[in-house]
Design an enzyme around this catalytic site. Structure first.
Site, PDB file in Angstrom:
ATOM      1  N   GLU A   1      78.435  -3.199  60.690  1.00  0.00           N
ATOM      2  CA  GLU A   1      77.315  -3.116  59.749  1.00  0.00           C
ATOM      3  C   GLU A   1      77.869  -3.279  58.350  1.00  0.00           C
ATOM      4  OE1 GLU A   1      73.563  -0.255  58.404  1.00  0.00           O
ATOM      5  OE2 GLU A   1      75.088   0.541  59.750  1.00  0.00           O
TER       6      GLU A   1
ATOM      7  N   CYS B   1      71.183   0.666  59.759  1.00  0.00           N
ATOM      8  CA  CYS B   1      70.045   0.802  58.843  1.00  0.00           C
ATOM      9  C   CYS B   1      69.624  -0.525  58.233  1.00  0.00           C
ATOM     10  CB  CYS B   1      70.399   1.807  57.754  1.00  0.00           C
ATOM     11  SG  CYS B   1      70.474   3.511  58.336  1.00  0.00           S
TER      12      CYS B   1
ATOM     13  N   ASN C   1      66.686   0.301  66.062  1.00  0.00           N
ATOM     14  CA  ASN C   1      67.891   1.085  65.760  1.00  0.00           C
ATOM     15  C   ASN C   1      67.489   2.506  65.393  1.00  0.00           C
ATOM     16  OD1 ASN C   1      70.773   1.527  64.700  1.00  0.00           O
ATOM     17  ND2 ASN C   1      69.538   1.935  62.884  1.00  0.00           N
ATOM     18  N   GLU C   2      67.678   3.456  66.284  1.00  0.00           N
ATOM     19  CA  GLU C   2      67.503   4.900  66.079  1.00  0.00           C
ATOM     20  C   GLU C   2      66.232   5.285  65.307  1.00  0.00           C
ATOM     21  OE1 GLU C   2      70.169   6.239  62.283  1.00  0.00           O
ATOM     22  OE2 GLU C   2      71.299   5.979  64.128  1.00  0.00           O
TER      23      GLU C   2
END
Length: 842
Positions: free
Chosen positions: A62, A264, A395-396
């Site tokens: 990331e 994120c 993503n989460e």
């Protein structure tokens, strides 16, 4: 109050160093072991355990901590297209990292119809003097452009002479004092339109503070865009390639997969498509922005507080995975944000567009060269498919129901067109809690094959939860542990992670993939501090965590060999500590605090009629005062305002308090087992924006959820709170009703797992001894006939040791030991990770 806090922070430590070659062990001031503790390891070599997936260990990439721009992406020019903006960072301007050189001219960043293309909107217009030279110089990242004597560097620029004639260009590579680092380049920009001009430097000297200057002469005006300088020596020699030393350190991890591009970056920001001059600058990572010619790719606000060029795009990620021999695992946005934003998009047209974009991505990766998106891939230089088999949606996301509603639509569309693609789900941003439990329920209900778990917990949590996956359903989804770390780069952190990894391998029939996170961090600008590989402009070094990850990946084996080990005597003690009161972005009042020992002795009683002298402030947040016979925290801001009272040696007690929320975002927190501001348990009632309640355990400043539910707190209502602590057993009561109970897991410093290497026939005995005492261990191989010697690789260091750019105290030592037999004894050093490879008898 999120369990995982996303905050743009400045690193307070820089971790890690060195080469990757195993060599002599250099231990800094490791305390001598005070004694040896006796253990046994019994290995059932006649039995076969779970097969270990080829993708057991991989990497998660990331662009956080300047991992891509300024890091792995080898571009040396910062803000090469003049697109930096205050939307990226409040300190940015379109001229960030640029300075004027020469005299008699002027420079202006322009956004008009004369731009290079619609996605590359800004360009630089220079008004040139009639005599002399004028232009700009780029200062690169951090200290400057790093140049090494004898190395070659490729220069390119898009330029337009705004007139009929040509304009002479001079390109110089100098240090920060203007001294030349290479012979200058002489180019001529022609009139009539934008064109790319290229050249190459051979460095005649080295510098870490280089400058790249582009000047024009002869009067008139000159427009510049996409000013670029790349080292010729990129990883695998690719154009628009990767910084070789960083890529090689990643390659040494022998990754089975590459998850990209986030994180994120994927699920935060706007999900809108590119829409011209007013398009959002803070957008989720969308793959179509990142492919094609680099000068035609968009730039974007990076969630972590800087600009993202997209020079390292989906094509380059696929290419990197292929170069590593790893499975590519792209992640696409599910139109539900996370990372503190927590919003679901309801626009059906937008959802349909993103689903189609995802289908197009699969075609880009796997489609034939004569398909639309496969053709784009082929045109970029890769006519053969990349062989995509797995794709992750989302993503989460903490909005579990919203996420799954959209996830199912994505998966249905993908499976209808590409039934061989495995669509990966997730379980949110923490290791437990109500949201985690609900996410897993939905994953099972919808038959998801692979579920991505993320958690960042304390070293104590990792030492205490080795058995986490022992009880997972063997018939349910497999686990992909996509992000985890123990919140630090000391060797003690790496030891805790190593101990936990033995449990991952033991449960290889459930845990099929795992990747530490984050992967990369620039020493000069980080937003997250427990990172695997650190770098500056010229050096890179692996943290202690990196050394553990590398050695586990290189010593994985093909199958688990069932084994058991004795535990550490007296490893678990009772929960010990004082009591505490706290708030989080909320004003609350507390009254009638009473603490009683298990045999009925009153240890503390406070109705605050005489003030609050028994209470100690242990954080800097909040404002506490006695009002009308209650202890009140009056501020509605401040994350953890804890005060504590009592004896840190207390065990086996009951605590009672009456608590009332006054106003604010959340409820209130009641602490027990409080040792200080970084070591405590607390019952968080009305946390996470007053959406749930949980018991959390903080150790070393990192919190993890123990138990939780959806209890919320009403303002103005008095709640009777009671907590009973007996040894490591805790029972909690709210208004006289049992809310929950748990037994706190105890940290176990001695962990092991045994695997088998089918190619060599070796048994690989992996032992973690995360304590200062040596572990004198009797190893029984169940009658197996083995060679009399074994090869050892050992990491051993002071638990506080950190690798840095200058020193590498955490490094592997290799040796050979004798006396190996079907049953033998070996002593494992204190604070060590050992990989023992035992070959079959010849």
């Amino acid at each position: 109050m999120p369990a995982k806090t996303y905050r743009r922070r400045t690193a307070v430590t820089a971790a890690a160093t060195g080469t990757l070659l195993a060599g002599a062990l250099c231990v800094t001031a490791a305390a001598p072991a005070s004694a040896a503790t006796d253990y046994t390891i019994d290995v059932d070599t006649a039995a076969t355990g779970p097969q270990i997936s080829d993708t057991m260990y991989g990497i998660f990439m990331e662009d956080i901590n300047h991992a891509a721009d300024g890091g792995l992406y080898a571009e040396l020019v910062q803000n090469r297209s003049f697109e930096y903006n205050t939307a990226d960072n409040e300190n940015y301007t379109p001229m960030t990292s640029w300075e004027e050189v020469g005299g008699g001219g002027s420079a202006e960043v322009v956004d008009d119809d004369g731009r290079l293309n619609e996605r590359n909107r800004n360009y630089l217009r220079l008004t040139l003097p009639g005599d002399g030279e004028y232009g700009v110089a780029n200062t690169g990242y951090s200290t400057g452009i790093a140049v090494e004597e004898g190395k070659e560097y490729d220069f390119s620029v898009w330029a337009r002479a705004d007139g009929d004639g040509g304009t002479p260009l001079t390109v110089r590579l100098t240090d920060d004092r203007g001294e030349p680092l290479a012979e200058p380049l002489g180019l001529e920009a022609e009139g009539g339109g934008w064109a790319e001009y290229t050249g190459a430097f051979t460095a005649s000297a080295s510098s870490t503070a280089g400058r790249l200057a582009v000047t024009g002469s002869g009067g008139g005006s000159l427009s510049l865009d996409m000013v670029s300088l790349f080292p010729r020596d990129t990883f695998k020699g690719h154009e628009n390639g990767l910084r070789a030393d960083l890529a090689e350190k990643i390659a040494d991890l022998d990754p089975g997969f590459v998850r990209f591009p986030g994180g994120c970056l994927v699920n935060t920001g706007s999900h809108e498509a590119y829409e011209g001059p007013d398009w959002p600058r803070e957008r989720s990572f969308q793959w179509k922005d990142t492919v094609g010619p680099v000068e035609e790719r968009a730039v974007n606000h990076n969630f972590w507080g800087y600009n993202q060029s997209y020079g390292l795009g989906y094509y380059e990620y696929f290419q990197f995975a292929e170069d590593l021999g790893a499975m590519p695992l792209p992640v696409v946005p599910a139109l539900v944000t996370g990372c503190g934003e927590n919003e679901a998009t309801d626009d059906p047209e937008l959802l349909e567009r993103h689903i189609q974009d995802t289908l197009d991505l699969i075609e880009f990766a796997n489609g034939p060269a004569d398909s639309e998106w496969g053709g784009l891939r082929a045109g970029m230089g890769h006519p053969e498919p990349f062989g995509l088999t797995h794709l992750q949606v989302g993503n989460e996301e903490p909005l579990v129901e919203d996420f799954f509603e959209r996830f199912v639509e994505f998966r249905d569309a993908i499976e209808a067109e590409y039934p061989d693609i495995t669509v990966v789900g997730n379980s949110g941003p923490s290791s437990g809690g109500a949201g985690f439990d609900r996410a897993w329920e939905l994953n099972r209900e919808h038959g998801v094959e692979l579920v991505d778990e993320h958690y960042y917990n304390s070293p104590e949590w990792f030492l205490s939860n080795n058995e986490r996956y022992d009880s997972y359903d063997r018939e349910g989804p497999d686990v992909f542990l996509g992000e985890y770390a123990s919140q630090g780069n000391r060797f003690s952190n790496a030891l805790a992670e190593a101990a936990y990894m033995t449990g991952l391998e033991r449960n290889a029939d459930v845990v099929t993939m795992a990747s530490y996170a984050p992967l990369l961090a620039a020493e000069w600008d980080t937003q997250w501090t427990p990172d695997m590989i650190w770098f500056d402009n010229t050096r890179s070094w692996g943290s202690a965590n990196y050394e553990v990850q590398r050695l586990f990946a290189q010593n994985t084996g093909d199958a688990v060999v069932p084994s058991t080990a004795s535990g550490t005597p007296d490893a678990s003690g009772p929960i010990t500590g004082a009591v505490g009161l706290s708030t989080w972005n909320t004003s609350a009042e507390f009254d009638d605090v009473k603490v009683t020992s298990a045999d009925g002795e009153e240890l503390l009683g406070d109705d605050f009629s005489g003030g609050a002298d028994q209470w100690e402030h242990i954080t800097d947040a909040g404002s506490w005062a006695v009002e009308d016979g209650a202890y009140v925290q009056t501020e509605t801001a401040g994350e953890n305002t804890m005060v504590m009272a009592g004896d840190p040696e207390w065990t086996d007690y009951d605590m009672e308090v009456t608590a009332t929320k006054r106003e604010g975002d959340e409820g209130f927190l009641v602490g027990f087992g409080v040792q200080g501001s970084d070591e405590y348990y607390w019952w968080n009632l009305g946390g996470w924006g007053n959406t749930q309640s949980a018991v959390e355990h903080a150790s070393g400043g990192a919190k993890s959820t123990v138990v939780s539910d959806d209890t919320t707190i009403e303002a103005g209502r008095a709640y009777d709170v009671r907590i009973e602590v007996r040894g490591r057993d805790v029972t909690l009561y709210l208004d006289g009703e049992e809310w929950n109970s748990f037994t706190a897991p105890a940290p176990e410093p001695f962990r092991q797992v045994v695997t088998h290497d089918e190619e060599t026939g070796e048994y690989i005995v992996k032992v973690v001894n995360a304590q200062s005492e040596e572990a004198r261990t009797s190893i029984d191989l169940g009658g197996a006939e083995v060679a009399p010697t074994a090869d050892l690789t050992v990491l051993a260091a002071d638990p506080d040791a950190e690798n840095t750019a200058e020193e590498r105290p955490v490094a592997p030592e290799t040796s050979t030991i004798g006396g190996v037999d079907s049953s033998f004894t070996h002593t494992f050093p204190g604070n060590s990770v050992t990989f023992m490879r035992i070959a079959p008898r010849e």
